[in-house]
Scaffold this active site. Structure first.
Site, short mmCIF file in Angstrom:
data_model
loop_
_atom_site.label_atom_id
_atom_site.label_comp_id
_atom_site.label_asym_id
_atom_site.label_seq_id
_atom_site.Cartn_x
_atom_site.Cartn_y
_atom_site.Cartn_z
N PRO A 70 4.84 2.35 0.18
CA PRO A 70 5.28 3.72 -0.17
C PRO A 70 4.10 4.70 -0.06
O PRO A 70 3.00 4.40 -0.51
CB PRO A 70 5.73 3.60 -1.62
CG PRO A 70 5.88 2.14 -1.89
CD PRO A 70 4.97 1.44 -0.94
N GLU A 71 4.34 5.83 0.56
CA GLU A 71 3.30 6.84 0.67
C GLU A 71 3.59 7.98 -0.31
O GLU A 71 4.62 8.00 -0.97
CB GLU A 71 3.25 7.36 2.11
CG GLU A 71 2.92 6.23 3.08
CD GLU A 71 1.93 6.64 4.16
OE1 GLU A 71 1.07 7.49 3.88
OE2 GLU A 71 2.03 6.10 5.27
#
Ligand SMILES: [Zn+2]
Length: 293
Positions: free
Chosen positions: A2-3
């Protein structure tokens, strides 16, 4: 992994069921994620109200009425699922296919909002930690982080100061969490394309010799904010789709201009270039050799 935009979408998805709500019951089905859970984890949460749910880089920070802060990180594969009478949704799951198995529901928060929030993490690189609010500024996980890209204080002069004298590529500099926090590989590629700057350019060249921002530094900061905001917005809209179609995820990949598009024509109007893939510091870089200078 996840960014930042995904983590921000997760925060926004959790806000209505978590902020202002009390933990009525907390179940930890195992004693560790990446690291052991804090001592008396459930007891320290139960009965406490989440006064504020913030984000710093890719960390979620739940400020509790007890004066402690619950720091949460999704790691490589962590996600939250919210079950409430209206239905079930997974905030932030907008470009990874969901691989949900209840065997990986390690932590469950029963909230006074009526929601059951499950933390699922097959690879267990996620983490949860409790620290006193007064010690948050000394917290090693957060102290090492560079400027928050979406904060108003993050401007061309801040970026120029960090890049001054840096002999690495601008791609490597932007991927360095001390230069700017929370920018992953995909977004660094997108940002450089938007700012029309070559990923191979030496980082020091966005600052003058005395460390003042050049036009490139200003363009980069604008591009960073614009790309992140667009990604957060896309996450929000695909979240609505997600709930409507119950499982069919939004297709954020289609929003990328260069990432994973080697061989395709450059999307910049008037540019005749073709997107190229190279490897820099072990990671793929996608860029247009014609318009990115
Ligand atoms: Zn181009």
């Amino acid at each position: 992994m996840p960014e930042l935009p995904e983590v921000e979408t997760v925060r926004r998805g959790l806000l209505p069921v978590m902020q202002g709500a009390r933990f009525t019951k907390v179940e930890a089905h195992r004693g560790d994620l990446r690291w052991p859970l804090p001592k008396n984890f459930a007891q320290r949460l139960e009965g406490q109200t989440v006064e504020r749910l913030d984000r710093r880089a890719k960390y979620l920070l739940a400020h509790l009425s007890s004066g402690e802060v619950l720091i949460m990180h999704l790691g490589m594969s962590g996600s939250f699922r919210v079950a409430q009478p209206r239905g079930i949704h997974t905030p932030g799951a907008y470009y990874r296919a969901p691989s949900w198995h209840s065997a990986h529901d390690h932590i469950e928060f029963h909230m006074s909002s009526g929601a059951l929030i499950s933390f699922n993490d097959p690879r267990r690189f996620g983490m949860m930690k409790l620290v006193p609010r007064a010690e948050l500024c000394k917290e090693p996980l957060l102290r090492a982080l560079g400027p928050e890209p979406l904060a108003d204080e993050f401007k061309g002069d801040v970026l120029a100061r960090s890049c001054r004298g840096k002999q690495t590529s601008i791609k490597a500099a932007l991927s360095d969490q001390k230069v700017v926090s929370g920018l992953g590989n995909i977004y660094v590629c997108e940002v450089l394309h938007r700012a029309a700057i070559s990923p191979k350019r030496r980082a020091s060249t966005i600052a003058t010799r005395s460390g003042l921002p050049t036009d490139r530094a200003v363009r980069l900061v604008e591009a960073i904010k614009a790309v992140l905001r667009a990604a957060i917005k896309a996450g929000g809209s695909s979240l609505r789709d997600h709930r409507r179609t119950n499982g069919a995820l939004g297709d954020f990949q289609h929003e990328f201009c260069v990432y994973d598009r080697a061989g395709e024509p450059c999307p910049r109007p008037g540019c005749s270039g073709t997107i190229k893939r190279i490897v820099q510091t072990g990671r793929s870089t996608f860029f247009c050799p014609v318009c990115q200078k």
